[in-house]
Design an enzyme around this catalytic site. Structure first.
Site, short mmCIF file in Angstrom:
data_model
loop_
_atom_site.label_atom_id
_atom_site.label_comp_id
_atom_site.label_asym_id
_atom_site.label_seq_id
_atom_site.Cartn_x
_atom_site.Cartn_y
_atom_site.Cartn_z
N GLY A 235 -4.11 6.70 6.44
CA GLY A 235 -4.55 5.58 5.63
C GLY A 235 -4.43 4.29 6.40
N TYR A 236 -5.11 3.27 5.91
CA TYR A 236 -5.15 1.98 6.58
C TYR A 236 -4.56 0.90 5.69
CZ TYR A 236 -7.84 4.22 10.13
OH TYR A 236 -8.22 5.05 11.15
N PHE A 237 -3.79 0.03 6.32
CA PHE A 237 -3.25 -1.14 5.64
C PHE A 237 -4.34 -2.21 5.62
CE2 PHE A 237 0.33 1.08 7.46
CZ PHE A 237 1.26 1.07 6.44
#
Length: 157
Positions: free
Chosen positions: A28-30
């Site tokens: 996942g990406y912040f």
């Protein structure tokens, strides 16, 4: 300073499947800026926090740190944007290079990409028969962009 020099290609056919074993990836990406991406990744029984700079050509700064899987899972669930990138990654050694073939699932189902990391941008490489169109400079194929605009939502695929 870490640097990633990578070429990325679409995969054609099925010949590659017998050449390596797969590991399940979930990442996942912040929320970040166009000049920097921060991701958390669980790859099998390991986890990493990775920071990548802006891509210039086929290169970019990259810093990666191992972290506990339990912390990575918590970051994915509580801090990362949706959808996640979900894929099986196959590592295929050919000569002195290792090709990583990603067979995407979830929101990017149907996309299969191969990437190879190089020592220098102009490094000559022999392409396996199962390598198709090069997409190294097409930002749609960056994992961070596939998380924001999944392959299954593209009109022109």
């Amino acid at each position: 300073m870490g640097r990633e020099i990578e070429r990325k290609f679409l995969v054609q056919g099925e010949e590659w499947r017998s050449l390596g074993t797969g590991t399940q990836y979930r990442q996942g990406y912040f929320p970040t800026s166009p000049d920097c991406t921060v991701r958390v990744r669980v790859a099998g029984d390991r986890a990493y926090l990775t920071i990548k700079g802006k891509t210039k050509g086929i290169s970019r700064k990259e810093f990666e740190y191992p972290i506990p899987v339990s912390e990575a899972e918590e970051m994915l669930e509580e801090l990362c944007d949706r959808p996640f990138i979900e894929k099986m990654r196959y590592r295929i050694a050919i000569g002195n290079l290792v090709w990583e073939v990603d067979e995407f699932t979830g929101e990017n189902q149907g996309l299969i990409l191969a990437e190879v990391e190089l020592e220098k941008e102009n490094q000559a490489i022999a392409l396996p028969e199962w390598i198709g169109t090069e997409v190294s400079r097409d930002p749609r194929y960056f994992n961070s962009n596939l998380a924001r605009s999944p392959y299954t939502h593209w009109r022109d695929r």
